[in-house]
Design an enzyme around this catalytic site. Sequence first.
Site, PDB file in Angstrom:
ATOM      1  N   SER A  68      26.829  -4.154 -85.222  1.00 36.11           N
ATOM      2  CA  SER A  68      26.965  -4.784 -86.571  1.00 36.11           C
ATOM      3  C   SER A  68      28.150  -5.146 -86.994  1.00 36.11           C
ATOM      4  O   SER A  68      29.155  -5.093 -86.537  1.00 36.11           O
ATOM      5  CB  SER A  68      25.837  -4.402 -87.252  1.00 36.11           C
ATOM      6  OG  SER A  68      25.435  -6.059 -88.044  1.00 36.11           O
ATOM      7  N   ASP A 119      17.662 -11.584 -82.992  1.00 35.44           N
ATOM      8  CA  ASP A 119      18.700 -10.845 -84.353  1.00 35.44           C
ATOM      9  C   ASP A 119      18.562 -11.891 -85.262  1.00 35.44           C
ATOM     10  O   ASP A 119      19.473 -12.944 -85.501  1.00 35.44           O
ATOM     11  CB  ASP A 119      19.256 -10.753 -83.888  1.00 35.44           C
ATOM     12  CG  ASP A 119      21.249  -9.664 -84.829  1.00 35.44           C
ATOM     13  OD1 ASP A 119      20.526  -9.608 -86.168  1.00 35.44           O
ATOM     14  OD2 ASP A 119      21.813  -9.030 -84.270  1.00 35.44           O
ATOM     15  N   HIS A 154      18.046  -6.945 -84.775  1.00 29.68           N
ATOM     16  CA  HIS A 154      19.113  -6.452 -84.588  1.00 29.68           C
ATOM     17  C   HIS A 154      18.549  -5.016 -84.790  1.00 29.68           C
ATOM     18  O   HIS A 154      18.516  -4.291 -85.588  1.00 29.68           O
ATOM     19  CB  HIS A 154      18.971  -6.633 -86.308  1.00 29.68           C
ATOM     20  CG  HIS A 154      20.698  -6.488 -86.955  1.00 29.68           C
ATOM     21  ND1 HIS A 154      22.098  -6.747 -85.873  1.00 29.68           N
ATOM     22  CD2 HIS A 154      21.439  -5.413 -87.608  1.00 29.68           C
ATOM     23  CE1 HIS A 154      23.049  -6.554 -86.555  1.00 29.68           C
ATOM     24  NE2 HIS A 154      22.854  -5.308 -87.099  1.00 29.68           N
TER      25      HIS A 154
END
Length: 226
Positions: free
Chosen positions: A119, A173, A204
């Site tokens: 991320s 996600d 995610h």
Amino acid sequence: MSAGALETVEVEPRAPADAAVLWMHGLGADGHDFESLVPELRLGTSPAVRFVFPHAPVRPVTINGGQRMRAWYDIAGFDRRAQQDEAGIRESAEALGGLVRRERERGIPAERLVVAGFSQGGAMALFVALRWPERLAGVIALSTYLALGETVAAEAHPANAAVPMLMAHGSFDPIVPLALGERSRDRLRALGYDVEWRSYPMPHSVCAQEVEDLRGFLLRALPPRG
């Protein structure tokens, strides 16, 4: 933020380290977030990989209502028009560069070091690796995007023009949309980078197949020393 300001969690191999992975966590997490991944990768004793998981500094994050949390930089939003925190990104990149240099001082040359992240940490991995002046072993960018993408063409260092690169993303996600990852992949490919791309039916997060793909990538990027 000086390079020495970053605290780290480190997982040492059984034998003296001959390679390293610098792995950055995502927004609001810390260096312990991916510590449990190390045994799941089943890398064995060769390569002897040291994993370095730095803690991001604590700062207010706009997208979370100004709440203070560990973050590599501020995020105002994921919309294309959202202002990016260029100063925060560059500050963190400088500090992370200090950790790359520290590995060299500990006997791990750049070509035996993989820069990785998830991320927001993946965005930092891409940012640091593409600009690093020595050839790295590889880059892993999971569930992420290209930060300050418009600056890459001018700032990328030719030393890593052909660096092995793995990008992976969850097709469901809800935090960092798949399309954002795909646009980042396409921009990198347009600039000549050979991006290995994987997508998985997950949100995610990280899944078992992704861990297997990470293992394969690391073993290719960090072959045993003969």
